[in-house]
Design a protein around this motif. Structure first.
Motif, short mmCIF file in Angstrom:
data_model
loop_
_atom_site.label_atom_id
_atom_site.label_comp_id
_atom_site.label_asym_id
_atom_site.label_seq_id
_atom_site.Cartn_x
_atom_site.Cartn_y
_atom_site.Cartn_z
N GLY A 131 -84.96 -62.19 -7.44
CA GLY A 131 -84.90 -63.62 -7.69
C GLY A 131 -85.23 -63.97 -9.13
O GLY A 131 -84.57 -64.80 -9.76
N ALA A 132 -86.26 -63.32 -9.68
CA ALA A 132 -86.66 -63.58 -11.06
C ALA A 132 -85.57 -63.17 -12.04
O ALA A 132 -85.27 -63.90 -13.00
CB ALA A 132 -87.96 -62.84 -11.37
N VAL A 133 -84.96 -62.02 -11.82
CA VAL A 133 -83.90 -61.55 -12.72
C VAL A 133 -82.71 -62.50 -12.68
O VAL A 133 -82.10 -62.80 -13.72
CB VAL A 133 -83.48 -60.11 -12.36
N HIS A 134 -82.36 -62.97 -11.50
CA HIS A 134 -81.25 -63.91 -11.40
C HIS A 134 -81.53 -65.18 -12.20
O HIS A 134 -80.65 -65.67 -12.93
CB HIS A 134 -80.99 -64.28 -9.93
N LEU A 135 -82.74 -65.70 -12.09
CA LEU A 135 -83.08 -66.91 -12.83
C LEU A 135 -83.04 -66.67 -14.34
O LEU A 135 -82.51 -67.49 -15.09
CB LEU A 135 -84.47 -67.40 -12.42
N LEU A 136 -83.58 -65.56 -14.78
CA LEU A 136 -83.56 -65.25 -16.22
C LEU A 136 -82.13 -65.04 -16.71
O LEU A 136 -81.76 -65.49 -17.80
CB LEU A 136 -84.42 -64.02 -16.49
N ALA A 137 -81.32 -64.35 -15.91
CA ALA A 137 -79.93 -64.08 -16.33
C ALA A 137 -79.09 -65.35 -16.36
O ALA A 137 -78.16 -65.46 -17.17
CB ALA A 137 -79.30 -63.05 -15.40
N SER A 138 -79.40 -66.31 -15.52
CA SER A 138 -78.59 -67.52 -15.43
C SER A 138 -79.05 -68.62 -16.38
O SER A 138 -78.38 -69.65 -16.50
CB SER A 138 -78.58 -68.05 -14.00
#
Length: 434
Positions: A131-138
Motif C-alpha cells: 500500500g505504501a509503495v503504491h501511494l509513493l509511486a502514484s
C-alpha cells in the motif's frame, strides 16, 4: 547536494490517497492470511507481491535469494530509502475462528506435514508495504529519490536476508541511504512506537546431546543416566541469568525441549536438550554461550559420561540496534504526523534478521512497532488486569491483527518514515516512469 526531506504537507498529500488502496490492500491481506507459506516456500506469496507491484507501475525483480522480491521506484535525484517486509508464516494450526482463517498445510524441512498460519503478522507487513509503495509511486510529484521495497523470505528461520544478499541483492538495487522496517505487535492498533539502540534481542538456539550409558531400569548402577544429567543441567542453567549476568542487563535462557528415552523401565543412552538464548549485547551473548558450555561440560564430567556433549547452534538472529540519528528522524516524523499516537517502543525480547542487510551494506536503520489489537478489546483487558490472559501475542494460534486501523497505520507509517528522507522534487524531476 542531497535534497531536504519532504515537508509534512507532502506526507499528508501522499497519504491522502489511502482511501484508494484500503480496499484492495485489505482484500490482499485476507488472501495472504488464508494462504500462508512456510519459510523458503513463499512462491505464491511472492507472485502476488510481484503482480501487485507491477499493477502499481513499479520496476520488479523476483527470485532473489529464492523467493525474495524487490520493487524499485526511481524518481529523480535524492536519497535512496529501503523499506522492508517479511513474507513467511509458521507451522501453527490457526485458532482465530476468522472467516479468512488458514486451513493450509505444508511439508516442512524434515518432511513432516504441518499446519501453516500467519501467526506473526507478516501478511499485514506485506499488505502495508504494498500500500505504501503504491501511494509513493502514484504521487511522485511530492518527493524525489529512490524507494526500494524489499519483500523478504524466511524471517522466521533467520536466514532470509542472508539468502537475498547471497542471491545478488547488491547487484539489483542501489545502495540505500537508510533502511526502514516495522512489525505489528500485541498493542492497541493505531499506535506507533520507536526505540533508540538495542531494540530486538539477538537470539541463539542450541541443541545439546548428552551421552550416557543405557541400562535396565532395575539396574541403575550399570548406567550413566542422561535423564538425571539433563535435569541437573536444566536446573544449573537457570543460574546463568540469576547469578552470572549483571543485574539490569536483559537476558533470557530458556530450555524449550527435552527428549530422552522410550519406556519407563529403560534408562536411555542419550538425552537431547534444545534451548534458546536472548541477549542485547555482544559481550553478554558471548558470556552466556560460554557459560552454557562450561556448565554442561562440568555436569557431564560429574556424571562420568562416556563421551563429551555435542553442541549445535541454529536459528541464530542478529541484534537489532536502531541507529540514534535515524531513529530520532523517524520519531520526529511520526510525532508530527501521528501526534499522541506516536510514542516509545519498549525493548522487545523477540528477534529479527532485518539488520543483516543494512549491516552488510553499511547502512543505518530504524525498526519500529505498530499496534495490532482492537483498541477497545485491549483497553478492556488492561482495565481488568487480564492483558496476559486475553490478548494473543505473536506466534499464538489466536493471533491476528485487527485489519483496521492496523492496516492504515502501517501504510501511513511506512510513507511518513520514507518521506523523512525523500526530498522535495527539483523542477522537472519526479514525473518519470518507475
Amino acid at each position: 547536494m542531497v535534497p531536504a526531506s519532504a515537508s509534512p504537507s507532502a506526507a499528508t498529500a501522499v497519504v491522502s490517497g489511502l482511501r484508494e488502496v484500503r480496499g484492495w490492500a485489505a482484500d490482499l491481506y485476507r488472501d495472504l492470511h488464508a494462504h500462508p507459506e512456510l519459510s523458503h516456500q513463499e512462491h505464491a506469496t511472492a507472485a502476488k507481491v510481484a503482480a501487485r507491484l507491477e499493477a502499481s507501475g513499479v520496476e520488479v525483480h523476483t527470485g532473489i535469494g529464492g523467493t525474495g522480491v524487490v520493487g524499485l521506484v526511481r524518481n529523480g535525484a535524492g536519497p535512496t530509502v529501503l523499506l522492508r517486509a517479511d513474507m513467511d508464516a509458521l507451522p501453527i494450526a490457526e485458532a482465530t475462528g476468522l472467516d479468512y482463517a488458514s486451513h493450509a498445510t505444508a511439508t516442512d524441512g524434515t518432511g513432516d506435514t504441518v499446519p501453516v498460519m500467519h501467526a506473526c503478522g507478516h501478511d499485514m507487513h506485506v499488505a502495508c508495504l504494498l500500500g505504501a509503495v503504491h501511494l509513493l509511486a502514484s504521487r511522485r510529484e511530492q518527493w524525489s529519490g529512490t524507494v526500494i521495497a524489499l519483500f523478504q523470505p524466511a524471517e522466521e528461520t533467520g536466514d532470509g536476508d542472508r539468502a537475498m544478499l547471497e542471491g545478488g541483492l547488491a547487484g539489483v538495487v542501489p545502495t540505500p541511504d537508510v533502511a526502514l522496517a516495522q512489525h505489528v505487535l500485541p498493542a492497541p492498533a493505531g499506535l506507533v512506537g520507536t526505540h533508540v539502540g538495542p531494540t530486538l534481542s539477538a537470539a541463539d538456539s542450541m541443541r545439546i546431546t548428552l551421552h550416557g550409558r543405557g541400562a535396565h531400569g532395575s539396574m541403575p548402577q550399570a548406567a550413566v543416566d542422561p535423564v538425571v544429567l539433563a535435569a541437573m543441567v536444566v536446573v544449573r542453567l537457570q543460574t546463568i541469568v540469576a547469578r552470572e549476568t549483571r543485574p539490569g542487563e536483559p537476558a533470557v535462557v530458556t530450555v524449550g525441549s527435552i527428549r530422552a528415552g522410550t519406556k519407563s523401565k529403560v534408562i536411555p543412552d542419550h538425552a537431547v536438550l534444545e534451548l534458546n538464548v536472548r541477549t542485547y549485547s555482544d559481550a553478554t551473548r558471548a558470556s552466556i554461550l560460554a557459560a552454557i558450555r562450561r556448565i554442561v561440560d562440568a555436569e557431564c564430567e560429574a556424571s562420568r559420561c562416556p563421551a563429551p556433549a555435542d553442541y549445535e547452534l541454529f536459528d541464530r538472529f542478529p541484534l537489532t540496534s536502531n541507529d540514534a540519528e535515524t531513529t530520532g528522524k523517524v520519531a520526529a516524523a511520526f510525532g508530527s504526523y501521528f501526534g499522541e499516537r506516536a510514542g516509545a517502543l519498549p525493548m522487545q525480547t523477540a528477534s529479527e534478521d532485518f539488520s543483516d542487510i543494512p549491516d552488510a551494506l553499511g547502512v543505518p536503520y530504524c525498526y519500529w512497532g505498530i499496534g495490532g489489537i482492537d483498541p477497545d478489546t485491549y483497553h478492556r483487558a488492561e482495565a481488568e488486569g487480564r492483558v496476559a490472559e486475553d490478548i494473543p501475542v505473536n506466534h499464538s494460534a489466536s493471533f491476528a491483527p485487527a485489519i483496521e486501523p492496523t492496516l492504515s497505520t502501517g501504510i501511513e507509517a511506512m510513507v511518513v518514515a520514507a518521506l523523512a528522507w525523500l526530498g522535495a522534487p527539483a523542477a522537472g524531476d519526479g514525473q518519470g516512469p518507475g
